[in-house]
Enzyme design. Sequence first.
Site, short mmCIF file in Angstrom:
data_model
loop_
_atom_site.label_atom_id
_atom_site.label_comp_id
_atom_site.label_asym_id
_atom_site.label_seq_id
_atom_site.Cartn_x
_atom_site.Cartn_y
_atom_site.Cartn_z
N CYS A 1 3.46 43.92 -27.84
CA CYS A 1 2.19 44.34 -27.53
C CYS A 1 1.75 43.88 -26.16
O CYS A 1 0.65 44.18 -25.75
CB CYS A 1 1.19 43.37 -28.32
SG CYS A 1 1.99 42.04 -29.39
N GLN B 1 8.57 35.45 -37.15
CA GLN B 1 9.98 35.35 -36.61
C GLN B 1 11.02 34.84 -37.23
O GLN B 1 12.12 34.75 -36.79
CB GLN B 1 9.92 35.54 -34.98
CG GLN B 1 9.02 36.46 -34.34
CD GLN B 1 9.58 38.06 -34.02
OE1 GLN B 1 10.89 37.97 -34.64
NE2 GLN B 1 8.92 38.69 -33.94
#
Length: 387
Positions: A322, A175
């Site tokens: 997720c 990220q």
Amino acid sequence: MRRVYLDNNATTPVLPEVLEAMGPYFAEHFGNASSIHHHGQETRAAVERARESVAALLGCRASEIVFTSGGTEGDNLAISGLTGAGDHVISSTIEHHAVLNSCKHLEAMGCEVTYVPVDGRGLVDPDDVRRAVRPNTKLVTIMMANNETGVLQPVEEIGKIAAEADVYFHTDAVQAAGKVPIDVKRIGYDLLSISGHKLHAPQGVGAIYVRKGTILQPLFYGGSHERSRRAGTENVPGIIGLGKAADMAREALERGDLERMSAMRDQIEETILSQVEATGINGAGAPRVPNTTNIHFDYIEGEALVIALDLKGLAVSTGAACSSGAIEPSHVLTAMGLPPEIARASLRFSLGKQNTPEDVQFALDLVPQTVARLRELSPVYHAGSLK
Ligand SMILES: Cc1ncc(COP(=O)(O)O)c(C=O)c1O
């Protein structure tokens, strides 16, 4: 219906320039990069150019880049590739499940893992890392930027501690790549994993930087691809896409383009906090990547807000893609000390290169009214101190 996508930490759209660069590598230049004939050699040359591009983004040599299938594979390769029974590993409580579950697997295999905590801003204290080091510590794996809050960890200090202790240092930079400058040599990383689909390359491709001389046990056994560090025929179109996206990310960072993104992120925060009562920013006061904000809307179920906004055309999320749909509150937010009901009331907005000020305005027109409507229906809101 107009749809605005502000969930770029889950995945990003492939940019047109990236798609264009990949195009010829599906049918026209289809060779296997290991073949010695013309078709293989032209593909090999393109893969090596992409390797140079990824290396330039990370500040390392091309020979130190290994292409993978994404962030999960890179994290697994780094963690399992370096450690064995009897070793000790230091990680943190806010890692992505790609790291946390790799560490759980290590524990089952006879390794010990220390998970250092974070403070209320979501920051690891480097002194906790220093104190956790033991004679058998083999690896420190602490993420560079958190996927839920965008908080940037003090990796420079952690890198020094790892170097002084002569311990390997891996970071999950999935990220962070393309959002903040990365210089692997300056920080002293031994390993760093990135993922294509978080920086406008396709899903299913990634890379890991492996410092020269680092010996890794491979995850897969097969051919001698990627200097025997990652067996399997290369995902050539994906790698070409990752190379192009890495070039574009580096150029954007050099031009200072990400200031535009942080200005939009700040506008989201300022408007929501001033227009919607009982809200706050998770990770406020910590250094953060420019594209992410995580806001709690008290007295609301985050999942309900995500669904209500989606019905009106705005895509945001409660955290890691997720774990969406999970009943459990985010492990990242609870590790920061948020009570479960505030963690469950939190929403992540994450911007991408394709987002415009009009997209932000669309979100800002929608969020306050949707929150108000959900709170009207909420018995906890009416019973709370606000009413
Ligand atoms: C911080 C972080 N690490 C690892 C991953 C996994 O990357 P990939 O989806 O490429 O396997 C993600 C994806 O959400 C992530 O945000």
